[in-house]
Design a protein around this motif. Structure first.
Motif, PDB file in Angstrom:
ATOM      1  N   UNK A 141       0.956  -1.285   0.005  1.00 29.11           N
ATOM      2  CA  UNK A 141       0.477  -0.214  -0.044  1.00 29.11           C
ATOM      3  C   UNK A 141       1.068   1.400   0.001  1.00 29.11           C
ATOM      4  N   UNK A 142       1.724   1.822   1.077  1.00 30.72           N
ATOM      5  CA  UNK A 142       2.458   2.628   0.961  1.00 30.72           C
ATOM      6  C   UNK A 142       3.803   2.603   0.026  1.00 30.72           C
ATOM      7  N   UNK A 143       4.330   1.935  -0.127  1.00 34.52           N
ATOM      8  CA  UNK A 143       5.477   2.008  -1.404  1.00 34.52           C
ATOM      9  C   UNK A 143       5.351   2.027  -2.350  1.00 34.52           C
ATOM     10  N   UNK A 144       3.927   0.998  -2.869  1.00 34.83           N
ATOM     11  CA  UNK A 144       3.633   0.773  -4.347  1.00 34.83           C
ATOM     12  C   UNK A 144       2.884   2.127  -4.431  1.00 34.83           C
ATOM     13  N   UNK A 145       1.359   1.885  -3.980  1.00 39.46           N
ATOM     14  CA  UNK A 145       0.318   1.788  -4.900  1.00 39.46           C
ATOM     15  C   UNK A 145       0.486   4.022  -3.957  1.00 39.46           C
ATOM     16  N   UNK A 146       1.677   4.216  -2.711  1.00 39.52           N
ATOM     17  CA  UNK A 146       1.927   5.381  -2.369  1.00 39.52           C
ATOM     18  C   UNK A 146       2.345   6.383  -3.630  1.00 39.52           C
ATOM     19  N   UNK A 147       3.243   5.594  -4.169  1.00 37.18           N
ATOM     20  CA  UNK A 147       4.615   5.817  -4.384  1.00 37.18           C
ATOM     21  C   UNK A 147       3.674   6.297  -5.815  1.00 37.18           C
ATOM     22  N   UNK A 148       2.986   5.200  -6.214  1.00 37.58           N
ATOM     23  CA  UNK A 148       2.453   5.536  -7.877  1.00 37.58           C
ATOM     24  C   UNK A 148       1.488   6.785  -7.616  1.00 37.58           C
ATOM     25  N   UNK A 149       0.560   6.984  -6.215  1.00 37.62           N
ATOM     26  CA  UNK A 149       0.006   8.561  -6.742  1.00 37.62           C
ATOM     27  C   UNK A 149       1.080   9.620  -6.182  1.00 37.62           C
ATOM     28  N   UNK A 150       1.915   9.215  -5.341  1.00 37.60           N
ATOM     29  CA  UNK A 150       2.722  10.286  -5.841  1.00 37.60           C
ATOM     30  C   UNK A 150       3.159  10.722  -6.507  1.00 37.60           C
ATOM     31  N   UNK A 151       3.531  10.387  -7.944  1.00 37.34           N
ATOM     32  CA  UNK A 151       3.625  10.294  -9.248  1.00 37.34           C
ATOM     33  C   UNK A 151       2.718  11.201  -9.991  1.00 37.34           C
ATOM     34  N   UNK A 152       1.823  10.042  -9.688  1.00 35.40           N
ATOM     35  CA  UNK A 152       0.481  10.971 -10.181  1.00 35.40           C
ATOM     36  C   UNK A 152      -0.278  12.101  -9.747  1.00 35.40           C
TER      37      UNK A 152
END
Ligand code: NAD
Length: 359
Positions: A101-112
């Motif tokens: 959740x944090x490392x994958x989804x969170x990073x994708x959300x930061x990138x978007x």
């Protein structure tokens, strides 16, 4: 020239707080910390710079896209340094999903959120903008021969849910560069140590357990080799990469300090024997206890940090000997303050006078 505006995610953590202290003390840049304040986030690690008008704090989950959009639009960063992550390998074995959740989804959300903001910038601001993703050498798996080193071109082979989730996030960051033209940079660093390290990690755990008269747990025979970097050297390297690194590039960061875990523990015992001898006059080494090894435990990590030295002129200022002495002295000096408040759980309850949305 006016100082830069830098978002630091995970700025209340171990390395993030060192980055924030470095920027506030040594540059004229403004920093906005984004941090959810999980168990690993501690605003007291920012106390030394909390009075600065150039520092603000947003308590926010990096998976919260609406919250991120608000902060990007309001703070208008030139640079994003993305450190927020779940970072403890043992916790990733006990409960992997929070790491996804944090490392994958969170990073994708930061990138978007960064991509959305980037599209609103004029050409001059676009050419300055950087998204710097901070990652680990654990994405490379482990090394076989004693002469092998991780290079920027080493294929990924992560072993733990932690390193696999960081590997996934690195791939996302590179894809956002290639597909969307977001100016991203990735750094992969070896094990850090130094002040403000959460006491579940090897070095602070050993120092504090030794002083408390508790066993000093060492996995297996302690033969695992790690390449140790003093956290302030890492912070200096990260700022250099964020401000002078080339978009699309990867830089490995390491300390040229390969040590077996057992050597690290014995060094700490020797320093404590000198600086705070046991009342019975015996060595802290007597408290060393070997425990069952972690599943999938990588044997050796070692970084080839030649590229960042050659291209950006970085080299560590501390040797392992000087850095570990500073670290032991810091824990001795802060045992009754920072350490005690982390160990008794009172650390995250009080908020400092930082600007922004601290609750
Ligand atoms: P840490 O666990 O000390 O700090 C992580 C910070 O992120 C904490 O302040 C926590 O509150 C925050 N955080 C966690 N989940 C969040 C979320 N969903 N939203 C917002 N904030 C959140 O970690 P660290 O050791 O300082 O590592 C920082 C980064 O550097 C990580 O990305 C890690 O993978 C990487 N890294 C660490 C090391 C090391 O030796 N510690 C080495 C190389 C790379």
């Amino acid at each position: 020239m006016q100082g830069k505006r830098i978002i630091v995610t995970g700025g209340a953590g171990f390395i993030g707080s060192a980055v924030v202290r470095h920027i506030i003390r040594n540059t004229g840049d403004a920093v906005c910390v984004i941090d959810k304040l999980t168990y690993a986030g501690n605003l007291e690690s920012l106390a030394e710079v909390a009075d600065s008008p150039r520092l603000r704090f947003e308590q926010l989950d990096i998976c919260d896209r609406a919250g991120l959009d608000r902060v990007f639009a309001d703070f208008r960063p030139d640079i994003v340094m993305h450190l927020a992550a779940e970072s403890h390998v043992d916790r990733s074995i006990d409960g992997p999903m929070q790491f996804i959740q944090t490392n994958v989804v969170g990073t994708a959300t930061m990138l978007e959120a960064a991509r959305n903001y980037f599209q609103t910038l004029d050409d001059a601001a676009k050419s300055r903008f950087r998204f710097h993703h901070i990652s680990t050498d654990e994405v490379y798996g482990d090394l076989e021969g004693p002469g092998d080193f991780f290079r920027e071109t080493t294929p990924y082979a992560p072993s733990s849910p932690y390193s696999a989730s960081k590997a996934a996030s690195d791939h996302l960051v590179r894809a956002w560069k290639r597909t969307f033209g977001l100016p991203t940079i990735v750094t992969n660093c070896s094990n850090n140590y130094g002040p403000y390290h959460f006491p579940e990690k090897l070095i602070p755990l050993v120092i504090l357990n030794a002083l408390d008269g508790k066993p000093l747990p060492v996995y297996g025979t302690g033969a695992q080799i790690r390449d140790w970097l003093y956290v302030e050297d890492h912070a200096r390297a990260l700022y250099l990469v964020a401000t002078t690194g080339v978009p699309g590039e990867t830089y490995n960061i390491g300390g040229h300090n390969e040590k077996k875990n057992i050597e690290v523990v014995e060094t700490i015992c020797t320093l404590l024997d000198e600086l705070r001898p046991r009342s019975d006059g015996r060595s802290y080494r007597e408290q060393i206890t070997f425990v069952t090894d972690r599943p999938g435990h990588d044997l050796r990590y070692a970084i080839d940090a030649a590229k960042i030295g050659r291209e950006l002129g970085w080299k560590p200022q501390e040797t392992f000997e000087s850095g570990i002495r500073k670290t032991v002295e810091w824990y001795l000096d802060h045992r009754d303050t920072w350490c005690k408040r982390v160990q008794d759980g009172s650390y995250s309850r009080e908020r400092l006078g930082l600007g922004g949305k601290a609750k």
